[in-house]
Design an enzyme around this catalytic site. Structure first.
Site, PDB file in Angstrom:
ATOM      1  N   LEU A 235       0.817  -1.211   0.000  1.00  0.00           N
ATOM      2  CA  LEU A 235       0.000   0.000   0.000  1.00  0.00           C
ATOM      3  C   LEU A 235       0.853   1.263   0.000  1.00  0.00           C
ATOM      4  O   LEU A 235       0.476   2.278  -0.586  1.00  0.00           O
ATOM      5  CB  LEU A 235      -0.940   0.015   1.211  1.00  0.00           C
ATOM      6  CG  LEU A 235      -2.168  -0.877   1.132  1.00  0.00           C
ATOM      7  CD1 LEU A 235      -3.133  -0.559   2.270  1.00  0.00           C
ATOM      8  CD2 LEU A 235      -2.906  -0.711  -0.186  1.00  0.00           C
ATOM      9  N   GLU A 236       2.009   1.213   0.664  1.00  0.00           N
ATOM     10  CA  GLU A 236       2.823   2.421   0.810  1.00  0.00           C
ATOM     11  C   GLU A 236       3.650   2.749  -0.430  1.00  0.00           C
ATOM     12  O   GLU A 236       3.830   3.926  -0.740  1.00  0.00           O
ATOM     13  CB  GLU A 236       3.735   2.288   2.038  1.00  0.00           C
ATOM     14  CG  GLU A 236       2.989   2.242   3.366  1.00  0.00           C
ATOM     15  CD  GLU A 236       2.244   3.525   3.688  1.00  0.00           C
ATOM     16  OE1 GLU A 236       2.561   4.572   3.091  1.00  0.00           O
ATOM     17  OE2 GLU A 236       1.328   3.486   4.532  1.00  0.00           O
ATOM     18  N   SER A 237       4.159   1.732  -1.126  1.00  0.00           N
ATOM     19  CA  SER A 237       5.029   2.040  -2.264  1.00  0.00           C
ATOM     20  C   SER A 237       4.891   1.059  -3.426  1.00  0.00           C
ATOM     21  O   SER A 237       5.793   0.989  -4.261  1.00  0.00           O
ATOM     22  CB  SER A 237       6.503   2.062  -1.818  1.00  0.00           C
ATOM     23  OG  SER A 237       6.972   0.739  -1.567  1.00  0.00           O
TER      24      SER A 237
END
Length: 245
Positions: free
Chosen positions: A78-80
């Protein structure tokens, strides 16, 4: 003085960063729209491949920190997008721009000082200290102050390198963050349940959640984000789509 000289060399005020900060009143996505992105077929497929590539590291982190390997992997996703989108804006420029701008000046002054300390400690050189427009860094998008408090040198090379092509330090840092924020070993985040009490949109699926769901929200204080992490984690582990409409 050497750190400040190195840190600010080639940096400057970034009007685009201020514009992004001003537009933070982003429209609220429905849970359906959010999950269609967070746990898209593409992200699930990439997640399973990333998990397979880094299985030994993720399992070692689960053993050490007690955080489910698939949860760590889902946050990475989700973050990167599993390291594909770590951000390429100089962190000293972004944090000093936002500190100078003043809307959240005190917060970004702290981030700027923490970022300079990262350079001073030798974890990374100033030219590689890159992140998002708001200063979030590396595979799992740590703010500089979170880095100061939780980053881990898992590879043992003397540097806490969350930017490296090898995501080990970043994944370990995320596991350490969750552990120290209350993660309970061996407890699921929650599950879709007809008797669940959490329903972010009327008529949509219901969820039963645990204390670990609230720990995920320490990473990003949003029910949709935490459901997204939990559901993507389940999908990476082999589960199917949600049953509710």
């Amino acid at each position: 003085s050497a750190t400040i000289a190195a840190g600010f060399r080639g940096t400057g005020y970034l009007p685009g960063v201020v514009k992004r900060d001003r537009n933070q009143t982003e429209f609220k996505r429905s849970l359906e729209d959010y999950l269609s992105i967070a746990a898209s077929d593409e992200r699930v497929s990439k997640g399973r491949a990333a998990f397979a590539r880094h299985r030994s590291t993720l399992n070692a982190l689960e053993t050490k920190y007690g955080v489910d390997a698939t949860i760590i992997c889902a946050i990475w996703g989700l973050e990167s997008q599993f390291g594909e989108r770590k951000g390429n804006i100089p962190v000293i420029s972004s944090t000093s721009t936002l500190a100078f701008d003043g809307r959240r000046g005190a917060f970004f002054e702290k981030q700027l000082v923490a970022a300079l300390k990262i350079i001073q400690n030798g974890d990374i050189t100033a030219d590689r200290l890159l992140g998002s427009w708001a200063g979030a860094m590396g595979h799992t998008q740590f703010m500089p102050t979170s880095y100061a408090g939780f980053a881990v040198d898992f590879t043992g090379d003397g540097r806490r390198d969350i930017w490296s092509a090898d995501p080990s330090d970043a994944l370990a840092s995320t596991a350490a963050y969750l552990q120290r924020n209350g993660w309970s070993r061996g407890v699921r985040w929650g599950a879709e349940s007809s008797s669940g009490t959490l329903q972010p949109q009327p008529g949509g699926p219901k969820f039963s959640t645990t204390g670990n769901f609230r720990t995920i929200k320490r990473y990003n204080n949003s029910d949709a984000y935490a459901i997204g992490v939990g559901h993507l984690s389940d999908r990476i582990g082999g589960a199917g789509p949600l049953r509710g409409s």
